[in-house]
Design a protein around this motif. Structure first.
Motif, PDB file in Angstrom:
ATOM      1  N   VAL A  16       2.387 -82.289  43.086  1.00 39.06           N
ATOM      2  CA  VAL A  16       3.272 -82.824  41.607  1.00 39.06           C
ATOM      3  C   VAL A  16       3.464 -84.347  41.947  1.00 39.06           C
ATOM      4  CG1 VAL A  16       5.457 -82.479  40.667  1.00 39.06           C
ATOM      5  CG2 VAL A  16       4.496 -80.579  41.823  1.00 39.06           C
ATOM      6  N   VAL A  17       3.638 -84.798  43.109  1.00 41.18           N
ATOM      7  CA  VAL A  17       3.750 -86.321  43.119  1.00 41.18           C
ATOM      8  C   VAL A  17       2.492 -87.098  42.805  1.00 41.18           C
ATOM      9  CG1 VAL A  17       4.187 -88.167  44.819  1.00 41.18           C
ATOM     10  CG2 VAL A  17       5.728 -86.209  44.881  1.00 41.18           C
ATOM     11  N   VAL A  18       1.719 -86.569  43.368  1.00 37.29           N
ATOM     12  CA  VAL A  18       0.240 -87.113  43.028  1.00 37.29           C
ATOM     13  C   VAL A  18      -0.300 -87.019  41.525  1.00 37.29           C
ATOM     14  CG1 VAL A  18      -2.484 -86.907  43.489  1.00 37.29           C
ATOM     15  CG2 VAL A  18      -0.584 -86.906  45.389  1.00 37.29           C
ATOM     16  N   ALA A  19      -0.034 -85.776  40.895  1.00 37.63           N
ATOM     17  CA  ALA A  19      -0.169 -85.881  39.401  1.00 37.63           C
ATOM     18  C   ALA A  19       0.715 -86.673  38.634  1.00 37.63           C
ATOM     19  CB  ALA A  19       0.078 -84.170  39.056  1.00 37.63           C
ATOM     20  N   TYR A  20       1.962 -86.872  38.834  1.00 40.86           N
ATOM     21  CA  TYR A  20       2.757 -87.686  38.296  1.00 40.86           C
ATOM     22  C   TYR A  20       2.354 -89.224  38.492  1.00 40.86           C
ATOM     23  CZ  TYR A  20       6.858 -90.625  37.572  1.00 40.86           C
ATOM     24  OH  TYR A  20       7.676 -91.719  37.236  1.00 40.86           O
ATOM     25  N   ALA A  21       1.805 -89.548  39.561  1.00 41.25           N
ATOM     26  CA  ALA A  21       1.233 -90.877  39.697  1.00 41.25           C
ATOM     27  C   ALA A  21       0.231 -91.276  39.123  1.00 41.25           C
ATOM     28  CB  ALA A  21       1.102 -91.186  41.411  1.00 41.25           C
ATOM     29  N   ALA A  22      -0.791 -90.092  38.710  1.00 43.89           N
ATOM     30  CA  ALA A  22      -1.731 -89.981  38.003  1.00 43.89           C
ATOM     31  C   ALA A  22      -1.699 -90.087  36.682  1.00 43.89           C
ATOM     32  CB  ALA A  22      -3.023 -89.280  38.355  1.00 43.89           C
ATOM     33  N   THR A  23      -0.538 -89.615  36.024  1.00 44.29           N
ATOM     34  CA  THR A  23      -0.591 -89.346  34.681  1.00 44.29           C
ATOM     35  C   THR A  23       0.730 -89.594  34.047  1.00 44.29           C
ATOM     36  OG1 THR A  23       0.209 -87.192  34.902  1.00 44.29           O
ATOM     37  CG2 THR A  23      -1.935 -87.226  34.945  1.00 44.29           C
ATOM     38  N   GLY A  24       1.796 -89.991  34.847  1.00 44.34           N
ATOM     39  CA  GLY A  24       2.902 -90.389  34.267  1.00 44.34           C
ATOM     40  C   GLY A  24       3.945 -89.394  33.920  1.00 44.34           C
ATOM     41  N   ARG A  25       3.687 -88.056  34.245  1.00 43.41           N
ATOM     42  CA  ARG A  25       4.356 -86.862  33.937  1.00 43.41           C
ATOM     43  C   ARG A  25       4.101 -85.943  35.046  1.00 43.41           C
ATOM     44  NH1 ARG A  25       0.242 -83.911  32.384  1.00 43.41           N
ATOM     45  NH2 ARG A  25      -1.630 -84.763  31.371  1.00 43.41           N
ATOM     46  N   THR A  26       4.853 -84.873  35.327  1.00 42.24           N
ATOM     47  CA  THR A  26       4.875 -83.919  36.273  1.00 42.24           C
ATOM     48  C   THR A  26       4.114 -82.653  35.385  1.00 42.24           C
ATOM     49  OG1 THR A  26       6.929 -82.857  35.608  1.00 42.24           O
ATOM     50  CG2 THR A  26       6.833 -84.116  37.415  1.00 42.24           C
ATOM     51  N   PRO A  27       3.341 -81.994  36.106  1.00 42.36           N
ATOM     52  CA  PRO A  27       2.374 -81.016  35.655  1.00 42.36           C
ATOM     53  C   PRO A  27       2.879 -79.799  35.228  1.00 42.36           C
ATOM     54  CG  PRO A  27       2.177 -80.969  38.189  1.00 42.36           C
ATOM     55  CD  PRO A  27       3.096 -82.180  37.641  1.00 42.36           C
ATOM     56  N   PHE A  28       4.285 -79.688  35.221  1.00 36.90           N
ATOM     57  CA  PHE A  28       5.109 -78.521  34.684  1.00 36.90           C
ATOM     58  C   PHE A  28       6.311 -78.941  33.845  1.00 36.90           C
ATOM     59  CE2 PHE A  28       3.340 -77.221  38.798  1.00 36.90           C
ATOM     60  CZ  PHE A  28       2.580 -76.128  38.599  1.00 36.90           C
ATOM     61  N   ALA A  29       6.120 -80.145  33.260  1.00 38.15           N
ATOM     62  CA  ALA A  29       7.445 -80.714  32.578  1.00 38.15           C
ATOM     63  C   ALA A  29       7.676 -79.952  31.495  1.00 38.15           C
ATOM     64  CB  ALA A  29       6.969 -82.191  32.308  1.00 38.15           C
ATOM     65  N   ALA A  30       9.062 -79.724  31.215  1.00 39.44           N
ATOM     66  CA  ALA A  30       9.435 -79.069  30.025  1.00 39.44           C
ATOM     67  C   ALA A  30      10.714 -79.824  29.618  1.00 39.44           C
ATOM     68  CB  ALA A  30       9.731 -77.622  30.103  1.00 39.44           C
ATOM     69  N   ASP A  31      11.225 -79.402  28.318  1.00 40.89           N
ATOM     70  CA  ASP A  31      12.486 -80.064  27.892  1.00 40.89           C
ATOM     71  C   ASP A  31      13.791 -79.896  28.658  1.00 40.89           C
ATOM     72  OD1 ASP A  31      10.783 -81.030  25.823  1.00 40.89           O
ATOM     73  OD2 ASP A  31      11.187 -79.291  24.598  1.00 40.89           O
ATOM     74  N   SER A  32      13.676 -78.948  29.496  1.00 36.78           N
ATOM     75  CA  SER A  32      14.854 -78.731  30.339  1.00 36.78           C
ATOM     76  C   SER A  32      14.476 -78.192  31.897  1.00 36.78           C
ATOM     77  CB  SER A  32      15.766 -77.281  29.558  1.00 36.78           C
ATOM     78  OG  SER A  32      15.066 -76.339  29.487  1.00 36.78           O
ATOM     79  N   ALA A  33      15.262 -78.257  32.716  1.00 37.15           N
ATOM     80  CA  ALA A  33      15.251 -77.780  33.956  1.00 37.15           C
ATOM     81  C   ALA A  33      14.871 -76.357  34.048  1.00 37.15           C
ATOM     82  CB  ALA A  33      16.570 -78.064  34.643  1.00 37.15           C
ATOM     83  N   PRO A  34      15.637 -75.449  33.180  1.00 40.23           N
ATOM     84  CA  PRO A  34      15.108 -73.966  33.266  1.00 40.23           C
ATOM     85  C   PRO A  34      13.574 -73.952  32.869  1.00 40.23           C
ATOM     86  CG  PRO A  34      17.398 -74.005  32.309  1.00 40.23           C
ATOM     87  CD  PRO A  34      16.956 -75.425  32.674  1.00 40.23           C
ATOM     88  N   GLY A  35      13.362 -74.488  31.587  1.00 42.43           N
ATOM     89  CA  GLY A  35      12.050 -74.526  31.128  1.00 42.43           C
ATOM     90  C   GLY A  35      10.936 -74.998  32.109  1.00 42.43           C
TER      91      GLY A  35
END
Length: 527
Positions: free
Chosen positions: A205-224
């Motif tokens: 997840v951290v490497v994907a975030y560093a590459a794209t500026g977002r997490t690979p499972f990002a949603a509008d809320s923590a439950p999402g």
């Protein structure tokens, strides 16, 4: 860069002078300090409410000692700690550099060369951390620092002292940042022990975030976000080449299918994808041996037994629905201690949301029986008492009260009643022979290795190990009362079976043969 101390804040902690604030979170406040030699250090002062908990202090001391064994070449070295101070504190090397979250937030995704360096640096740090028998538990961009000479990973290992202290964090709560949590941490029961495989998932997840500026499972809320981690493939658009393949592998839903930190590092250095079969994780402490034999155990890096792939896949498919239902209930009721992420991958707020403590029983978090067409659903979610019926001989498993052996019985009395405690997609099988009284120690079924003959089932401590974790795999058939039947299987030691010749319950591998015993679940009411 540090911030000024707040009005009224202390200016000393133990033998250290406090110069400013570096940050604050759910566990405590981090200060920039200076020791008597003038060296700058980072000091994490634990939140005051932990100061009065002897259990926490003991775990904190133990985890600090373990963290000191980690080589400091890619981590912030642990320099000092005082678990007995009021409040307790931890002193680590001060790294004068920005963290990955700040760099991406201010400058955008990393260039390919910088991204590869970060991936290598974090994998190197995890190799050192795991090699010392430590699990990070809270790897995220804020804990990855850019320092002179390379990447430094901070805050490793200590989270366990907070996470495992029963007074503050129960089995129905989670500590961490949801976007970087491995799926096994959200599964029913929330009692499954964290292994080094969770750090590998966080690396992806951290490497994907560093590459794209977002997490690979990002949603509008923590439950999402949590739901996507559990049920959806990662969104890795923008990440290409061999590094994408490594990230995909690290983000496998099944922790047993992820590579080790060392395998990641080797692949990053030679530009290839690690070969299959290199996974291994740090597992929880082993069960102690009982009289007359040895209870099977699993220690750090212990090899996993060969599971039947078709049965494991079936078990995971059956269980994911229960995992999603339980997750929604826990998040909706506010029983999860998390840091949320906004869609950009940044933490929302500085402190986790906490809830009032509840009973420590692994099953008490699920007190409402779900409405479902499958009559076994509530039993499999751990909310109902059950008899475990041996279909072929019309008898039930029972834990004998005298010699702590599992036998076949007529299904009467507390010795025949159990509750299935979900541990990810598998289960602890907890005995209700003590009727749940406060002075009774919880007892589960475990595999006992005998010097002669097959393994047997015995009483064991309710801790998840290779001896006590079982899967229930649907056979597709039904017993004479039209109840679904299951094979009960232990990954390391084999199938639970009734031995006609020995007149006892045994555990053994059967190779390509079909197990001789199947089991059905008989509902005996709510807990």
């Amino acid at each position: 860069m540090s911030m000024p101390l707040l009005p009224g804040e202390r200016t000393r902690l133990g033998r250290y002078e406090l110069l400013g604030r570096l940050g604050e979170g759910g566990m405590g406040t981090v200060y920039l300090g200076r020791d008597r030699d003038g060296r700058k250090v980072a000091i994490k002062m634990v939140r005051p409410e932990f100061s009065y908990d002897a259990e926490f202090r003991g775990r904190f001391r133990s985890e600090v000692n373990r963290a000191r064994q980690v080589p400091p070449f890619s981590t912030a070295e642990v320099l000092d700690a005082d678990p007995d101070h009021d409040p307790p504190y931890l002193v680590v090397e001060y790294v004068d550099g920005p963290n990955l979250a700040a760099v991406v937030r201010e400058q955008g995704p990393l260039s390919p060369s910088a991204l590869h360096g970060v991936a290598v640096g974090i994998a190197t740090a995890l190799s050192a951390i795991h090699g010392a028998g430590v699990i990070h538990r809270d790897l995220k961009p804020a804990n990855v620092l850019f320092a002179m000479g390379g990447i430094k990973v901070i805050d490793f290992g200590i989270a366990r002292a907070f996470e495992a202290t029963s007074q503050h964090t129960r089995t129905d709560q989670i500590v961490g940042t949801v976007g970087y949590m491995a799926p096994e941490r959200f599964e029913p029961g929330n009692g499954r022990q964290v292994t080094s495989a969770a750090d590998i998932f966080a690396w992806g997840v951290v490497v994907a975030y560093a590459a794209t500026g977002r997490t690979p499972f990002a949603a509008d809320s923590a439950p999402g976000t949590a739901m996507r981690i559990l049920t959806q493939p990662p969104d890795l658009s923008g990440l290409t080449g061999p590094l994408r393949e490594l990230v995909e592998w690290a983000l496998a839903k099944d922790p047993d299918e992820r590579p080790t930190a060392r395998a990641l590092l080797d692949a990053l250095l030679d530009g290839s994808t690690p070969p299959a079969g290199t996974t291994a994780v740090i597992t929880p402490a082993a069960l102690t041996a009982r009289d007359g034999g040895q209870v099977a155990t699993g220690g750090p890096g212990a090899a996993q037994g060969a599971a039947r792939p078709e049965n494991r896949r079936r078990s995971r498919l059956l269980s994911v629905g229960a995992a999603v239902v339980t997750l929604v209930v826990l998040l909706g009721a506010g029983l999860v201690t998390l840091n949320a992420l906004d869609p950009s991958g940044r933490e929302a707020g500085g402190s986790p949301v906490t809830s009032a403590p509840t009973s420590p029983s692994p099953t008490n978090a699920r007190t409402t029986t779900p409405v479902a067409s499958d009559p076994d659903t509530a039993i499999l979610q751990g909310t109902r008492r059950t008899l475990i019926h041996i279909a072929e001989i019309d008898r039930d498993l029972a834990l004998d009260l005298h010699d702590f052996q599992v036998e076949a019985s007529d299904g009467t009395g507390a010795k025949s009643q159990f509750v299935l405690v979900p541990m990810g997609v598998d289960y602890l099988i907890r005995s209700l022979r003590g009727d749940g009284r406060a002075d009774d120690q919880e007892t589960c079924l475990g595999v006992k290795i005998l010097l002669e003959g097959p393994s047997t089932l015995v009483a064991a401590a309710c801790q998840p190990t290779q001896a006590t974790i079982f899967s229930l795999d649907r056979t597709g058939d039904r017993d004479d009362k039209n109840r679904p039947t299951y094979y009960i299987y232990n990954d390391t030691h084999g199938f639970v079976q009734w031995s006609t010749s020995r007149r006892t319950v045994i555990v053994e591998q059967v190779g390509d043969a079909t197990p001789s015993s199947t089991f059905s679940l008989v509902d005996r009411g709510a807990l």
